[in-house]
Scaffold this motif. Structure first.
Motif, short mmCIF file in Angstrom:
data_model
loop_
_atom_site.label_atom_id
_atom_site.label_comp_id
_atom_site.label_asym_id
_atom_site.label_seq_id
_atom_site.Cartn_x
_atom_site.Cartn_y
_atom_site.Cartn_z
N GLY A 1 0.77 -1.24 0.00
CA GLY A 1 0.00 0.00 0.00
C GLY A 1 0.80 1.28 0.00
N TYR A 2 2.09 1.21 -0.38
CA TYR A 2 2.91 2.42 -0.36
C TYR A 2 3.14 2.99 -1.75
N CYS A 3 2.15 2.81 -2.63
CA CYS A 3 2.32 3.22 -4.02
C CYS A 3 2.24 4.73 -4.21
N LYS A 4 1.78 5.48 -3.21
CA LYS A 4 1.71 6.93 -3.34
C LYS A 4 2.82 7.62 -2.56
N TYR A 5 3.78 6.85 -2.11
CA TYR A 5 4.88 7.39 -1.31
C TYR A 5 6.07 7.76 -2.20
N THR A 6 6.90 8.66 -1.69
CA THR A 6 8.18 8.95 -2.31
C THR A 6 9.26 8.18 -1.56
N LYS B 1 21.28 13.61 -3.59
CA LYS B 1 21.03 14.93 -4.18
C LYS B 1 20.44 15.89 -3.15
N ILE B 2 19.93 15.35 -2.04
CA ILE B 2 19.34 16.16 -0.97
C ILE B 2 20.33 16.34 0.17
N ILE B 3 20.98 15.24 0.56
CA ILE B 3 22.00 15.28 1.61
C ILE B 3 23.30 14.76 0.99
N PRO B 4 24.14 15.65 0.48
CA PRO B 4 25.34 15.23 -0.26
C PRO B 4 26.50 14.76 0.64
N GLN B 5 26.24 13.70 1.39
CA GLN B 5 27.25 13.09 2.24
C GLN B 5 27.11 11.57 2.14
N ASP B 6 28.20 10.85 2.43
CA ASP B 6 28.09 9.40 2.47
C ASP B 6 27.33 8.99 3.72
N ASN C 1 13.46 19.26 10.22
CA ASN C 1 14.17 20.52 10.42
C ASN C 1 13.87 21.51 9.30
N PHE C 2 13.81 21.00 8.06
CA PHE C 2 13.56 21.87 6.92
C PHE C 2 12.14 22.44 6.99
N TRP C 3 11.20 21.60 7.41
CA TRP C 3 9.82 22.06 7.54
C TRP C 3 9.69 23.09 8.66
N ASN C 4 10.30 22.82 9.79
CA ASN C 4 10.21 23.75 10.92
C ASN C 4 10.86 25.09 10.61
N GLU C 5 11.92 25.05 9.81
CA GLU C 5 12.67 26.28 9.49
C GLU C 5 12.04 27.05 8.34
N TYR C 6 11.57 26.33 7.31
CA TYR C 6 11.13 27.01 6.09
C TYR C 6 9.70 26.69 5.67
N GLY C 7 9.04 25.71 6.32
CA GLY C 7 7.69 25.35 5.95
C GLY C 7 7.60 24.62 4.61
N ILE C 8 8.65 23.86 4.27
CA ILE C 8 8.72 23.16 2.98
C ILE C 8 9.02 21.68 3.22
N ASN C 9 8.28 20.81 2.54
CA ASN C 9 8.54 19.38 2.57
C ASN C 9 9.60 19.06 1.51
N ILE C 10 10.62 18.32 1.89
CA ILE C 10 11.74 18.10 0.97
C ILE C 10 11.35 17.32 -0.27
N THR C 11 10.23 16.60 -0.25
CA THR C 11 9.81 15.84 -1.43
C THR C 11 9.30 16.74 -2.55
N LYS C 12 9.16 18.04 -2.27
CA LYS C 12 8.68 18.98 -3.30
C LYS C 12 9.71 19.21 -4.40
N ARG C 13 10.96 18.93 -4.12
CA ARG C 13 12.01 19.09 -5.12
C ARG C 13 12.96 17.90 -5.09
N LYS C 14 13.70 17.73 -6.18
CA LYS C 14 14.54 16.55 -6.32
C LYS C 14 15.97 16.76 -5.84
N THR C 15 16.40 18.01 -5.69
CA THR C 15 17.78 18.31 -5.33
C THR C 15 17.83 19.38 -4.25
N ILE C 16 18.97 19.49 -3.58
CA ILE C 16 19.12 20.50 -2.54
C ILE C 16 19.11 21.91 -3.14
#
Length: 267
Positions: free
Chosen positions: A57-62, A136-141, A227-242
């Motif tokens: 049932g996770y077909c609508k998830y990212t 592409k979102i968190i550029p660290q190993d 943290n991103f939502w609390n700071e900027y009100g944005i869900n990271i799934t809205k974009r593909k890269t940082i």
């Protein structure tokens, strides 16, 4: 999140094949190992893993995979599109590639209900699985992510170069320190030696290693998104890269205050 483990099935070190995989979401975790039911080959393992995500049932998830652009994504494409041309359980696969030829997004669509919603228009109920590259979102190993974001010791230790098609079900002495590719010192090796009591099971230890990788990536993305939502009100799934998230943040939180309008660029 999803992840694969690979090794050389042939005598070509740079030609890797998937022998284990897993996915994790909201505390639910599933692991797959080659040779099990539905996982007789690399292609069937990937097929079973992807279909299980739909079936749960996770077909609508990212979903995210770390280094999806240059690693995990190519195995999925090869298995579902090239090696399994008769694979009718997937309706469509769409990919987005950057100018650098990096694969940054994949959408896998599947018919979720064989009963037509509209018989006259031949319409079905579809589910779509979206996969992005967390690198592409968190550029660290992952090891650095574990230490910097989650404040834990890091990844587990695993002798990747020891594994090949003949060692998938190996059980015996702990592989020599040289197979850990310089990521372990003698003190750490001796700790592992004592922990396994000189009986090291490849399948068991691979699943343990894979499970921790999934936990690290999942928990790091949850923390980063919070943290991103609390700071900027944005869900990271809205974009593909940082960089795309940075632009969206500017457009949403700063551009409106300066009185200028610029075209919205998708990133």
């Amino acid at each position: 999140v999803i992840d694969f483990e690979t090794c050389a099935f042939e005598n070509i070190s740079n030609k890797q094949s998937v022998y284990a995989g897993g996915w994790c979401v909201e505390g639910e975790k599933h692991l797959y190992y080659i040779g099990g039911d539905g996982c007789e080959t690399q292609d069937r393992l990937i097929e079973t893993m992807i279909l299980d995500i739909f079936n749960h049932g996770y077909c609508k998830y990212t979903f995210y995979a770390h280094n999806f652009a240059k690693f995990d994504g190519h195995f999925i494409i090869n298995s579902l599109l090239i090696n399994l041309p008769d694979f009718e359980k997937i309706d469509d696969i769409k990919i987005i590639i950057e100018d650098s030829n990096d694969l940054i997004e994949m959408k896998i669509r599947r018919v979720m209900d064989e009963n037509k919603i509209n018989k006259n228009k031949n319409k079905y109920k579809y589910g779509t699985l979206r996969i992005l590259d967390s690198l592409k979102i968190i550029p660290q190993d992952l090891n650095s992510i574990a230490k910097d974001i989650l404040k834990i010791d890091g990844k587990d230790l695993f002798p990747h170069s020891f594994m090949n098609k003949d060692k998938l079900y190996y059980e015996g002495e702990l592989p020599d320190i040289k197979f850990f590719d310089g990521k372990i010192d003698s003190k750490e090796y001796n700790i592992l030696l004592n922990e396994c009591n000189n009986i090291w099971n490849a399948k068991k230890m691979c699943k343990k290693y894979l499970e921790k990788d999934l936990d690290i990536l999942y928990n790091a993305l949850i923390a980063f998104n919070k943290n991103f939502w609390n700071e900027y009100g944005i869900n990271i799934t809205k974009r593909k890269t940082i960089s795309g998230l940075a632009l969206l943040n500017f457009q949403v939180n700063y551009l409106k205050d300066c009185g200028y309008k610029i075209p919205i660029v998708r990133g």
